[in-house]
Design an enzyme around this catalytic site. Structure first.
Site, short mmCIF file in Angstrom:
data_model
loop_
_atom_site.label_atom_id
_atom_site.label_comp_id
_atom_site.label_asym_id
_atom_site.label_seq_id
_atom_site.Cartn_x
_atom_site.Cartn_y
_atom_site.Cartn_z
N SER A 40 6.60 1.66 0.65
CA SER A 40 6.44 1.63 -0.68
C SER A 40 7.21 2.25 -1.17
O SER A 40 7.53 1.58 -2.91
CB SER A 40 4.52 1.99 -1.06
OG SER A 40 4.74 3.57 -0.44
N SER A 41 7.81 3.43 -1.33
CA SER A 41 7.99 4.44 -2.03
C SER A 41 9.68 3.86 -1.79
O SER A 41 10.22 3.48 -3.07
CB SER A 41 8.60 5.86 -1.19
OG SER A 41 8.95 5.77 -0.04
N ALA A 42 10.47 3.45 -0.69
CA ALA A 42 11.57 2.71 -0.81
C ALA A 42 11.72 1.82 -2.21
O ALA A 42 12.84 1.45 -2.43
CB ALA A 42 12.32 2.42 -0.17
N GLY A 54 2.15 4.55 0.54
CA GLY A 54 2.14 5.57 1.70
C GLY A 54 1.45 4.68 3.29
O GLY A 54 1.45 6.30 4.10
N ALA A 55 1.88 4.00 3.08
CA ALA A 55 1.02 3.26 4.58
C ALA A 55 1.98 2.71 5.54
O ALA A 55 1.54 2.42 6.37
CB ALA A 55 0.86 2.27 3.63
N LEU A 111 4.95 1.00 5.16
CA LEU A 111 5.39 -0.74 5.10
C LEU A 111 6.74 -0.40 3.66
O LEU A 111 6.78 -1.19 2.60
CB LEU A 111 4.49 -1.94 4.25
CG LEU A 111 3.19 -2.08 4.84
CD1 LEU A 111 2.30 -3.14 4.91
CD2 LEU A 111 4.04 -2.36 6.43
N PRO A 143 0.99 -1.10 -0.07
CA PRO A 143 -0.26 -0.14 -0.17
C PRO A 143 1.45 1.61 -0.36
O PRO A 143 1.93 1.38 0.86
CB PRO A 143 -0.43 -0.33 1.18
CG PRO A 143 -0.87 -1.37 1.73
CD PRO A 143 0.68 -1.97 1.58
N ASP A 163 14.29 2.77 5.52
CA ASP A 163 13.88 2.06 4.57
C ASP A 163 13.94 0.98 3.82
O ASP A 163 14.19 0.71 2.87
CB ASP A 163 13.05 3.21 4.47
CG ASP A 163 11.97 3.98 5.28
OD1 ASP A 163 12.28 3.20 6.15
OD2 ASP A 163 10.84 3.84 4.95
C1 MEV Z 1 9.31 6.19 6.99
O1 MEV Z 1 9.07 5.28 6.97
C2 MEV Z 1 10.21 6.64 8.63
C3 MEV Z 1 10.53 7.43 9.08
O2 MEV Z 1 11.69 6.96 10.39
C4 MEV Z 1 11.22 8.70 8.36
C5 MEV Z 1 12.57 7.25 7.78
O3 MEV Z 1 13.02 6.52 8.53
O4 MEV Z 1 13.15 7.72 6.48
C6 MEV Z 1 9.37 8.43 10.03
#
Ligand code: MEV
Length: 326
Positions: free
Chosen positions: A118-120, A113-114, A116, A111, A163
């Site tokens: 996704s973007s990475a 931006g949830a 997990l 999903p 991530d």
């Molecule tokens: C985002 O998935 C996790 C955060 O700690 C940001 C990051 O570590 O890049 C909020």
């Protein structure tokens, strides 16, 4: 044409605090983003995104995504193209092919931006596939570092290496500043609850930073999350699931105090605990998205499925494989 995939991940401990140099512990899971890249004979980029909770669309543009001519809201175009665009730029640089153009197709069961990653996962798989398409083979560590640069830029500096490192290498990881290492962790009985929403990582990180600057006790809370992550790492390696759960509950409470939980994330965490889960916490930036609970039985998943705050509940396994060619 090269197709690569990379796993999503969840945080056991330490999101947000890891941005300020505290340790975090995260696990790759068996949900993947798959990216197919094919070189074009011009310098354009055409991104076709499926299953990213975007209902699927295609967009083609020159060097500036602002040129894109599509019939979907701008925010969605940015979501699908921002990371891919920067990932392609990293691949062009790594392969010394500044004018390379690509057809990029993204399919993902993570999903968007949830919490997990996704973007990475999309970023890692895109860099891996695009460099190979240009004849350059990067190691997972090199892909992870370039993917981190992408997240750092797209999220205006509000990113840690967790991530992207976890997605590139797979398995369980510990990240503290620039120190990244894999952990020999046992498989855990993960249950994920997804509220159907998403959070804006950059904005949420900014919010925690502001809070820490304003209140000493908020900055202290960030440090306490770091202490929890250190303790959690030892417990993870011991495989004591009940104690891990207790620490996860604690971590959720601290994230809540920092203002990054939400009504639905809290409700799902409580539904999981009431169903007998060893523990439950939000994962990732928060604001909406997913919680992770520990329960070897079926009760937590069933309870989440019946919870009005939960759109989808599923089991997840530790995925020891990072980015790979499909
Ligand atoms: C985002 O998935 C996790 C955060 O700690 C940001 C990051 O570590 O890049 C909020």
């Amino acid at each position: 044409m090269v197709t690569a995939s990379a796993p999503g991940k969840l945080y056991l401990f330490g999101e947000h605090a890891v941005v300020y140099g505290e340790p975090a512990v995260a696990c790759a899971i068996d949900r993947r983003a798959t990216v197919t890249v094919e070189a074009r004979d011009d310098d354009h980029l055409r991104v076709h995104a499926e299953d990213l909770t975007l209902d699927g669309f295609a967009v083609e543009y020159g060097r500036d995504p602002g040129d894109a001519d599509v019939d979907v809201p701008e925010g969605l175009v940015e979501a699908a193209t921002g990371y891919v665009d920067a990932a392609v730029e990293q691949a062009r640089e790594a392969a010394d092919a500044p004018d390379a153009g690509f057809e990029v197709t993204i399919e993902s069961d993570i999903p968007l931006g949830a919490g997990l990653s996704s973007s990475a996962s999309v970023t890692v798989a895109s860099i891996f596939a695009a460099t190979r398409e240009l004849g350059t083979e990067l190691t997972p560590a090199e892909v992870a570092e370039r993917a981190f640069q992408v997240e750092y830029d797209v999220q205006d500096g509000n990113a840690s290496r967790t991530d992207t490192f976890c997605s590139a290498t797979g398995g369980a990881v510990r990240v503290e500043g620039e120190d990244r290492r894999s952990l020999d962790a046992p498989s855990l009985p993960f249950v994920v609850g997804f509220d159907g929403g998403a959070g804006d990582t950059g904005a949420l990180v900014e919010q925690v930073r502001d809070l820490g600057n304003e209140y000493g006790f908020a900055a202290d809370t960030v440090e306490v999350i770091g202490d929890l992550a250190r303790r959690g790492e030892d417990i993870l390696l011991d495989g004591d699931v009940a104690e891990l759960g207790r620490l996860m509950n604690f971590n959720h409470g601290l994230l809540s105090a920092l203002g990054v939980s939400s009504r639905s994330l809290d409700a799902m965490a409580w539904a999981a605990r009431d169903a007998g889960a060893h523990g439950a916490k939000l994962t990732g930036a928060g604001g909406g998205g997913c919680i992770v609970a520990l329960d070897p039985g079926e009760e937590t998943r069933t309870a989440l499925q019946y919870s009005p705050d939960c759109e989808e509940a599923f089991r997840a396994e530790l995925d020891t494989e990072g980015v790979r060619v499909e």
